[in-house]
Every structure is written in structure tokens, then in C-alpha cells.
Write a protein that holds these residues in place. Structure first.
Motif, mmCIF file in Angstrom:
data_model
loop_
_atom_site.group_PDB
_atom_site.id
_atom_site.type_symbol
_atom_site.label_atom_id
_atom_site.label_comp_id
_atom_site.label_asym_id
_atom_site.label_seq_id
_atom_site.Cartn_x
_atom_site.Cartn_y
_atom_site.Cartn_z
ATOM 1 N N PHE A 54 0.907 -1.149 0.000
ATOM 2 C CA PHE A 54 0.000 0.000 0.000
ATOM 3 C C PHE A 54 0.938 1.189 0.000
ATOM 4 C CE2 PHE A 54 -2.197 3.408 2.325
ATOM 5 C CZ PHE A 54 -3.356 3.517 1.570
ATOM 6 N N PRO A 55 0.694 2.159 -0.885
ATOM 7 C CA PRO A 55 1.670 3.252 -1.004
ATOM 8 C C PRO A 55 1.723 4.123 0.252
ATOM 9 C CG PRO A 55 -0.269 3.668 -2.390
ATOM 10 C CD PRO A 55 -0.440 2.295 -1.818
ATOM 11 N N GLY A 58 0.815 7.255 4.152
ATOM 12 C CA GLY A 58 -0.624 7.098 4.047
ATOM 13 C C GLY A 58 -1.243 6.850 5.396
ATOM 14 N N GLY A 115 -4.504 0.978 -4.029
ATOM 15 C CA GLY A 115 -4.811 2.252 -4.668
ATOM 16 C C GLY A 115 -4.259 3.450 -3.921
ATOM 17 N N GLY A 116 -4.808 3.670 -2.720
ATOM 18 C CA GLY A 116 -4.373 4.821 -1.931
ATOM 19 C C GLY A 116 -5.026 6.122 -2.365
ATOM 20 N N CYS A 117 -6.020 6.012 -3.243
ATOM 21 C CA CYS A 117 -6.717 7.205 -3.741
ATOM 22 C C CYS A 117 -8.048 6.731 -4.325
ATOM 23 C CB CYS A 117 -5.879 7.899 -4.816
ATOM 24 S SG CYS A 117 -5.458 6.789 -6.179
ATOM 25 N N PRO A 123 -6.471 12.259 -5.002
ATOM 26 C CA PRO A 123 -6.198 12.018 -3.577
ATOM 27 C C PRO A 123 -7.377 12.477 -2.721
ATOM 28 C CG PRO A 123 -4.997 13.949 -4.348
ATOM 29 C CD PRO A 123 -5.729 13.395 -5.542
ATOM 30 N N HIS A 134 -1.637 9.054 0.990
ATOM 31 C CA HIS A 134 -2.473 7.976 0.476
ATOM 32 C C HIS A 134 -3.575 7.653 1.491
ATOM 33 C CE1 HIS A 134 1.200 7.564 -1.994
ATOM 34 N NE2 HIS A 134 0.263 7.456 -2.927
ATOM 35 N N LYS A 136 -8.030 6.103 1.555
ATOM 36 C CA LYS A 136 -8.959 5.112 0.983
ATOM 37 C C LYS A 136 -8.472 3.682 1.226
ATOM 38 C CE LYS A 136 -12.460 7.346 -0.839
ATOM 39 N NZ LYS A 136 -13.853 6.964 -0.573
ATOM 40 N N PHE A 137 -7.680 3.452 2.315
ATOM 41 C CA PHE A 137 -7.295 2.082 2.648
ATOM 42 C C PHE A 137 -8.581 1.342 3.012
ATOM 43 C CE2 PHE A 137 -5.273 -0.986 5.750
ATOM 44 C CZ PHE A 137 -4.622 -1.730 4.782
ATOM 45 N N SER A 141 -9.452 4.321 5.461
ATOM 46 C CA SER A 141 -8.329 4.924 6.204
ATOM 47 C C SER A 141 -8.821 5.482 7.541
ATOM 48 C CB SER A 141 -7.665 6.032 5.365
ATOM 49 O OG SER A 141 -6.978 5.459 4.277
#
Ligand code: CXF
Ligand code: ZN
Length: 380
Positions: A54-55, A58, A115-117, A123, A134, A136-137, A141
Motif C-alpha cells: 500500500f503506497p 498514508g 490504490g491509496g486514492c 487524492p 495515500h 482510501k485504505f 483509512s
């Protein structure tokens, strides 16, 4: 744009940093949630350690409960003021989603993990210096006081139940209980072996108690976890550190094997043992995730002789809008006592909570995101 406090994972292996961040306004199908409590799952720690992609930098967190603060113009599933669980996200449009199988959504990895977005690349979070983070985990998130979710990954939940018990329903409880109740569905008189007595495995034990399975066998290396499994309803336990688990299971089942098994630990040795423990025609659900690329060998003649079924199970194969309210109602009636798994921590003690999860001292640490009146008084 709103301001929130978040635990930012800046780089692999680095501690979480509590920072002020900015959260985007909800778009048409999005839901902004004031987070009350968020559970820590080993997937969060695996990302933070750099083992699950996961990027970073974030914001992690993917099982939570909170209150809807604002909704986008196309949201009909909820409205501001409603209390909701946050769970995994799905697109709603692909054939799997349309067929009622959102865990097999063709956008699942992008929406929940890598994704992370947003899917369009925009973003949703920014740090104090205005740099994108980043988010939208799992479409949320939720290690933050505000989470930007979607109308597909929030599920209304009653207000009169404790937040720390509700938070883990969105991943850990749903995953373990769903594997048993939605997929394995042991028949009357059958036996189930659960490998791994963590939050997922113990949720599976709790769910198995709601079936007519007559043997519920927990297998783990930690005697304290096995004692807990027994308290929660396991009929038998196997200490895999003290003896050969395969031999123990063979003895326990009169050498017949178990009709159902569930591997939750991610350990390939346990996976091999679970396959070997199956009765003829038995079913193994695989939940535990070893590192990407991990393979196990198969004894092909044994496959032909014994006809095992091996099924990968994601998020308990759940349709959250239907399954989560049922689980929560079981909890309310005392039939799914997940409180036994949980320990709550103030948000700022996230590192202690993570350490306790890693060491196994605590089954399910849950972060409390909103200051309680006493905590607020103390910090003044
Ligand atoms: C995980 C399971 C292992 C792969 C990544 C997603 N689910 C929840 O934590
Ligand atoms: Zn999880």
C-alpha cells in the motif's frame, strides 16, 4: 475540506505519527464519518512493516465504527447523524458486485489495498504542508478522527452498543465468522479445526458455536490463546508447539480427519497440516495470507483419492449490508461475545496497541478516536 487528526504511516518500518491532516469533502457516493473506534488488524501492521503493498505515506485503518458527518449528493443508504460500521469497499457495478459477491469485485485490490486514492486517481487526504497522503485504505483509512468512506462500505448499526466491541466487526469478526457461517457451514455432527487463535480464528470459533458442529478444535502455538479458545467454545485444543498437530488431530478424530478446516495463521506449515487433517471430501478455507508469491506443493494422487476442497476466503465472503447487522444482533443477544477479544487504547497510544498486537499480548487492540470527557479533562 475538513481537518482531522490521523496516525500517518510515513515510511515502511517507521512508527505511526499523529498529525493534523485535511480530508476532502465527500463526492457524490461518498460518506464522511467521524470515527469513534478503529480496530488494529495484522494487515495494518503488515503494510506498516512494508510486507503488504500500500503506497506510503498514508493512513491505514480498516475496521471501524463512527457517526456519519456528511454525505455526497447521491447517497441514499445513510444520512448525517447515523451510526455506521466501516468495512471493505467494492465498486457496485462489476458482474461480481451485481451478483451480490462484493468480495470478488474486479476493483477490490484498487479500492481496498493498492490504490491509496479514488479510482479516478484523485487524492482524498493531505498533510499539514499540503502534500497528498495515500488514503482510501479499504475505502476508509480509519486511523483518523474523520474517514472518507463510500455508500457501499458503511453499514448502519445501533447506537447503544459499545464502540470498542463494534469496530472489529468490519474486518476481523466478519472474516472469521463469515468463513464458518457463509462458506464452510459445518453440518450437524461435523468437526471443524481452526488453525490460528487470533481475532479471526477466535471469531470463527465463536461462530462455530452457533452451528451444529460437534467438535470445534483450535490449533495454536500459544497456550494462553488455546485457553481463551476453550473459554469461547472450542471443544478441543491442540498445542502445536508441544506436539505434532497432524497426529493430535488424527487422534482426536479417530483417524477420520475433520470435515472442515480453516487456516487463519498464514503459516504454510499450518496450511499443509490443515490439508492433511481433512477427512475424505473435506473442505479447507484459507484465510491467512503468507508473503506474496508463497506456494505450497500438492500430493496429486492424494487429491484424486480424497477429493479435498480448498477455498480461498476473503472477508468471510460477506455481503456486509446483510451479514454485519446479523452479526451485531447476535452480539447484542450475547451469542457472539467478541468483547472477550478486545482491549481499548486511547488513539495516542497506537504504538503500544500495535506492539501488543504484534507480541500477541492482546488479541484485538481497538483505538478510541474521540476523547472521552475524563480524557479531555485530563489533557486540559
Ligand atoms: C487481508 C487479508 C490478507 C490479504 C490482504 C487483505 N484482509 C484483511 O485484513
Ligand atoms: Zn483486516
Amino acid at each position: 475540506m475538513a481537518t482531522a487528526e490521523a496516525a500517518v504511516a510515513r515510511a515502511p518500518g517507521r512508527p505511526f505519527a499523529i498529525e493534523s491532516i485535511r480530508v476532502d469533502d465527500p463526492r457524490a457516493h461518498e460518506v464522511l464519518v467521524t470515527v469513534e473506534a478503529a480496530g488494529i488488524c495484522h494487515t495494518d501492521l503488515s503494510v506498516r512493516a512494508g510486507h503488504t503493498p500500500f503506497p506510503l505515506p498514508g493512513v491505514l485503518g480498516h475496521e471501524a465504527v463512527g457517526t456519519v458527518a456528511a454525505v455526497g449528493c447521491a447517497v441514499t443508504a445513510t444520512s448525517p447523524g447515523e451510526r455506521v460500521l466501516l468495512t471493505f469497499d467494492s465498486c457496485g457495478a462489476c458482474p461480481a458486485c451485481q451478483g451480490g459477491r462484493p468480495v470478488r469485485c474486479e476493483h477490490w485490490p484498487a479500492l481496498n489495498l493498492f490504490g491509496g486514492c479514488r479510482l479516478d486517481g484523485s487524492p482524498t487526504l493531505w498533510d499539514g504542508a499540503g502534500a497528498p497522503l495515500h488514503g482510501k485504505f479499504f475505502g476508509q483509512s480509519s486511523f483518523a478522527t474523520l474517514a472518507l468512506a463510500s455508500d457501499r462500505n458503511v453499514v448502519p448499526v445501533p447506537r447503544d452498543l459499545p464502540a470498542e466491541a463494534l469496530a472489529p466487526f468490519g474486518c476481523g469478526v466478519q472474516t472469521g465468522a463469515g468463513a464458518v457461517l457463509n462458506v464452510l457451514r459445518p453440518e450437524p455432527g461435523q468437526s471443524l479445526a481452526v488453525f490460528g487463535a487470533g481475532a479471526v480464528g477466535l471469531s470463527a470459533v465463536l461462530a462455530a458455536r452457533l452451528t451444529a458442529a460437534t467438535r470445534i478444535i483450535a490449533v495454536d502455538l500459544d497456550p494462553r490463546r488455546l485457553a481463551l479458545a476453550q473459554r469461547l467454545g472450542a471443544t478441543d485444543v491442540v498445542d502445536a508447539g508441544a506436539r505434532d498437530a497432524g497426529e493430535a488431530l488424527a487422534e482426536l478424530t479417530g483417524r477420520q480427519g475433520v470435515a472442515c478446516a480453516l487456516e487463519t495463521s498464514g503459516d504454510v506449515r499450518a496450511l499443509r497440516q490443515a490439508v492433511a487433517a481433512l477427512a475424505i471430501g473435506g473442505t479447507l478455507g484459507v484465510i491467512g495470507a503468507p508473503p506474496a508469491g508463497t506456494e505450497v506443493g500438492l500430493d496429486v494422487p492424494q487429491l484424486l483419492d480424497r477429493g479435498p476442497r480448498i477455498i480461498g476466503i476473503n472477508q468471510g465472503a460477506s455481503l456486509p449490508q446483510r451479514f454485519l447487522p446479523a452479526l451485531v444482533e447476535l452480539f447484542r443477544r450475547g451469542r457472539l461475545p467478541v468483547t472477550e477479544l478486545v482491549r481499548s487504547y486511547p488513539f495516542e497510544r497506537i504504538e503500544q496497541a500495535a506492539a501488543d498486537a504484534r507480541s500477541g499480548r492482546v488479541v484485538k487492540p481497538v483505538l478510541m478516536l474521540q476523547p472521552t470527557p475524563t480524557r479531555r479533562a485530563r489533557t486540559r
